[in-house]
Design a protein around this motif. Sequence first.
Motif, PDB file in Angstrom:
ATOM      1  N   LYS A 167      50.227  35.406  68.187  1.00  0.00           N
ATOM      2  CA  LYS A 167      49.820  34.399  67.224  1.00  0.00           C
ATOM      3  C   LYS A 167      49.357  33.104  67.877  1.00  0.00           C
ATOM      4  O   LYS A 167      48.366  32.505  67.467  1.00  0.00           O
ATOM      5  N   SER A 168      50.063  32.663  68.911  1.00  0.00           N
ATOM      6  CA  SER A 168      49.788  31.353  69.516  1.00  0.00           C
ATOM      7  C   SER A 168      48.865  31.423  70.727  1.00  0.00           C
ATOM      8  O   SER A 168      48.430  30.383  71.223  1.00  0.00           O
ATOM      9  N   ARG A 169      48.568  32.601  71.232  1.00  0.00           N
ATOM     10  CA  ARG A 169      47.763  32.752  72.435  1.00  0.00           C
ATOM     11  C   ARG A 169      46.393  32.075  72.271  1.00  0.00           C
ATOM     12  O   ARG A 169      45.694  32.284  71.284  1.00  0.00           O
ATOM     13  N   LYS A 170      46.027  31.271  73.241  1.00  0.00           N
ATOM     14  CA  LYS A 170      44.730  30.605  73.246  1.00  0.00           C
ATOM     15  C   LYS A 170      44.137  30.702  74.649  1.00  0.00           C
ATOM     16  O   LYS A 170      44.855  30.582  75.648  1.00  0.00           O
ATOM     17  N   GLU A 171      42.833  30.904  74.736  1.00  0.00           N
ATOM     18  CA  GLU A 171      42.147  31.013  76.020  1.00  0.00           C
ATOM     19  C   GLU A 171      41.076  29.931  76.126  1.00  0.00           C
ATOM     20  O   GLU A 171      40.345  29.675  75.171  1.00  0.00           O
ATOM     21  N   TYR A 172      40.998  29.323  77.311  1.00  0.00           N
ATOM     22  CA  TYR A 172      40.036  28.262  77.567  1.00  0.00           C
ATOM     23  C   TYR A 172      39.280  28.569  78.858  1.00  0.00           C
ATOM     24  O   TYR A 172      39.898  28.907  79.875  1.00  0.00           O
ATOM     25  N   LEU A 173      37.976  28.441  78.816  1.00  0.00           N
ATOM     26  CA  LEU A 173      37.166  28.522  80.025  1.00  0.00           C
ATOM     27  C   LEU A 173      36.966  27.095  80.523  1.00  0.00           C
ATOM     28  O   LEU A 173      36.345  26.278  79.851  1.00  0.00           O
ATOM     29  N   VAL A 174      37.543  26.785  81.686  1.00  0.00           N
ATOM     30  CA  VAL A 174      37.501  25.428  82.245  1.00  0.00           C
ATOM     31  C   VAL A 174      36.543  25.438  83.438  1.00  0.00           C
ATOM     32  O   VAL A 174      36.798  26.113  84.438  1.00  0.00           O
ATOM     33  N   LEU A 175      35.446  24.690  83.322  1.00  0.00           N
ATOM     34  CA  LEU A 175      34.398  24.735  84.338  1.00  0.00           C
ATOM     35  C   LEU A 175      34.070  23.345  84.876  1.00  0.00           C
ATOM     36  O   LEU A 175      34.139  22.347  84.155  1.00  0.00           O
ATOM     37  N   THR A 176      33.701  23.308  86.142  1.00  0.00           N
ATOM     38  CA  THR A 176      33.141  22.120  86.778  1.00  0.00           C
ATOM     39  C   THR A 176      31.866  22.536  87.482  1.00  0.00           C
ATOM     40  O   THR A 176      31.845  23.563  88.165  1.00  0.00           O
ATOM     41  N   CYS A 177      30.828  21.768  87.292  1.00  0.00           N
ATOM     42  CA  CYS A 177      29.552  22.108  87.912  1.00  0.00           C
ATOM     43  C   CYS A 177      29.527  21.569  89.335  1.00  0.00           C
ATOM     44  O   CYS A 177      29.469  20.357  89.553  1.00  0.00           O
ATOM     45  N   GLY A 178      29.577  22.453  90.308  1.00  0.00           N
ATOM     46  CA  GLY A 178      29.590  22.059  91.707  1.00  0.00           C
ATOM     47  C   GLY A 178      30.546  22.929  92.489  1.00  0.00           C
ATOM     48  O   GLY A 178      31.240  23.778  91.927  1.00  0.00           O
ATOM     49  N   PRO A 179      30.622  22.735  93.808  1.00  0.00           N
ATOM     50  CA  PRO A 179      31.498  23.558  94.639  1.00  0.00           C
ATOM     51  C   PRO A 179      32.961  23.307  94.336  1.00  0.00           C
ATOM     52  O   PRO A 179      33.334  22.219  93.908  1.00  0.00           O
ATOM     53  N   PRO A 180      33.832  24.299  94.547  1.00  0.00           N
ATOM     54  CA  PRO A 180      35.263  24.132  94.272  1.00  0.00           C
ATOM     55  C   PRO A 180      35.913  23.150  95.228  1.00  0.00           C
ATOM     56  O   PRO A 180      35.516  23.028  96.384  1.00  0.00           O
ATOM     57  N   SER A 181      36.923  22.436  94.745  1.00  0.00           N
ATOM     58  CA  SER A 181      37.678  21.486  95.555  1.00  0.00           C
ATOM     59  C   SER A 181      39.043  21.314  94.912  1.00  0.00           C
ATOM     60  O   SER A 181      39.366  21.928  93.896  1.00  0.00           O
ATOM     61  N   LEU A 182      39.868  20.439  95.496  1.00  0.00           N
ATOM     62  CA  LEU A 182      41.185  20.188  94.929  1.00  0.00           C
ATOM     63  C   LEU A 182      41.081  19.616  93.521  1.00  0.00           C
ATOM     64  O   LEU A 182      41.917  19.891  92.663  1.00  0.00           O
ATOM     65  N   SER A 183      40.043  18.812  93.282  1.00  0.00           N
ATOM     66  CA  SER A 183      39.889  18.198  91.963  1.00  0.00           C
ATOM     67  C   SER A 183      39.393  19.171  90.917  1.00  0.00           C
ATOM     68  O   SER A 183      39.414  18.877  89.734  1.00  0.00           O
ATOM     69  N   THR A 184      38.919  20.347  91.347  1.00  0.00           N
ATOM     70  CA  THR A 184      38.398  21.318  90.387  1.00  0.00           C
ATOM     71  C   THR A 184      39.344  22.508  90.226  1.00  0.00           C
ATOM     72  O   THR A 184      38.961  23.520  89.648  1.00  0.00           O
ATOM     73  N   ALA A 185      40.559  22.399  90.740  1.00  0.00           N
ATOM     74  CA  ALA A 185      41.519  23.487  90.604  1.00  0.00           C
ATOM     75  C   ALA A 185      41.814  23.746  89.129  1.00  0.00           C
ATOM     76  O   ALA A 185      41.892  22.823  88.327  1.00  0.00           O
ATOM     77  N   VAL A 186      41.983  25.009  88.771  1.00  0.00           N
ATOM     78  CA  VAL A 186      42.218  25.382  87.382  1.00  0.00           C
ATOM     79  C   VAL A 186      43.657  25.035  86.993  1.00  0.00           C
ATOM     80  O   VAL A 186      44.598  25.427  87.680  1.00  0.00           O
ATOM     81  N   PRO A 187      43.857  24.312  85.887  1.00  0.00           N
ATOM     82  CA  PRO A 187      45.224  24.001  85.446  1.00  0.00           C
ATOM     83  C   PRO A 187      45.973  25.266  85.044  1.00  0.00           C
ATOM     84  O   PRO A 187      45.374  26.297  84.762  1.00  0.00           O
ATOM     85  N   ARG A 188      47.287  25.167  85.011  1.00  0.00           N
ATOM     86  CA  ARG A 188      48.097  26.284  84.552  1.00  0.00           C
ATOM     87  C   ARG A 188      48.111  26.315  83.025  1.00  0.00           C
ATOM     88  O   ARG A 188      48.008  25.289  82.361  1.00  0.00           O
ATOM     89  N   GLY A 189      48.263  27.515  82.478  1.00  0.00           N
ATOM     90  CA  GLY A 189      48.419  27.639  81.046  1.00  0.00           C
ATOM     91  C   GLY A 189      49.821  27.255  80.626  1.00  0.00           C
ATOM     92  O   GLY A 189      50.729  27.137  81.445  1.00  0.00           O
ATOM     93  N   LYS A 190      50.020  27.064  79.329  1.00  0.00           N
ATOM     94  CA  LYS A 190      51.327  26.711  78.797  1.00  0.00           C
ATOM     95  C   LYS A 190      52.095  27.959  78.405  1.00  0.00           C
ATOM     96  O   LYS A 190      51.525  28.927  77.919  1.00  0.00           O
ATOM     97  N   GLY A 191      53.406  27.910  78.619  1.00  0.00           N
ATOM     98  CA  GLY A 191      54.276  29.006  78.236  1.00  0.00           C
ATOM     99  C   GLY A 191      54.871  28.765  76.867  1.00  0.00           C
ATOM    100  O   GLY A 191      54.501  27.832  76.152  1.00  0.00           O
TER     101      GLY A 191
END
Length: 262
Positions: A167-191
């Motif tokens: 019921k509560s499951r939600k999915e998000y596509l989180v994107l940054t335009c450019g090469p990956p770095s520490l600032s573009t790390a994907v956040p963790r989902g919520k439990g």
Amino acid sequence: MSNRPELLAPPEIFYDDSEARKYTSSSRIIDIQARLSERALELLALPVDGIPRLLLDIGCGSGLSGETLTENGHQWIGLDVSQSMLNIALEREVEGDLLLGDMGQWLCNADKSSHEPRLRLKCLARGARAVFQMYPENIAQRELILRSAMHAGFAGGVVIDYPHSAKSRKEYLVLTCGPPSLSTAVPRGKGEDGESCSEDENSEENQMVCISDRNRPKKKQKITRKGKGRDWIFKKKEQLRRKGNAVPPDTRYTGRKRKARF
């Protein structure tokens, strides 16, 4: 799954005057949209400097999500394919500027031969950030979306909140335009407790969707059956000797894999 709007009709047809008004008057929908918008802002990780940002609300509908953006001090432009939805937004006198336009129909659906789902993510300038709340119908659609985004040059991945709740499951596509770095790390989902979810990080599903950059994963180190290699066997035999147990002597055949047949 038959009640999914994209399976019933294209969005500009499904959200007619009646459906748009019914959607906007639902207290449940209003609450859901507010929570989704707050979570999207959280995942955008905008600088906390008091400076309003100009945000593009794709699929703004009747402006429910835009109200959350306004309450958080941001300016926004809303884009939607449904004229009926935008008419409701005008009646509600939302703060954002509104545009009637097609940003790719339903993300993974092709209602015409000219529709190409893989091209719908090529819409951001370098350095831009985007969060798409989505409802992939299956794993194949999730993989298509993520693979297309990575191939187009984005860094990021899929964040899944409440992964074990139907019921509560939600999915998000989180994107940054450019090469990956520490600032573009994907956040963790919520439990289930609302905190960052770190369970089942090695599950098959997480390995497929939680990709934080475009680098290929390293090859796994080859190990013997049950993970017990030659060094482990020598160490174990030495421990048994110290306990006074009778242990066969070490030879060049110790730890060598036996053939399946003579």
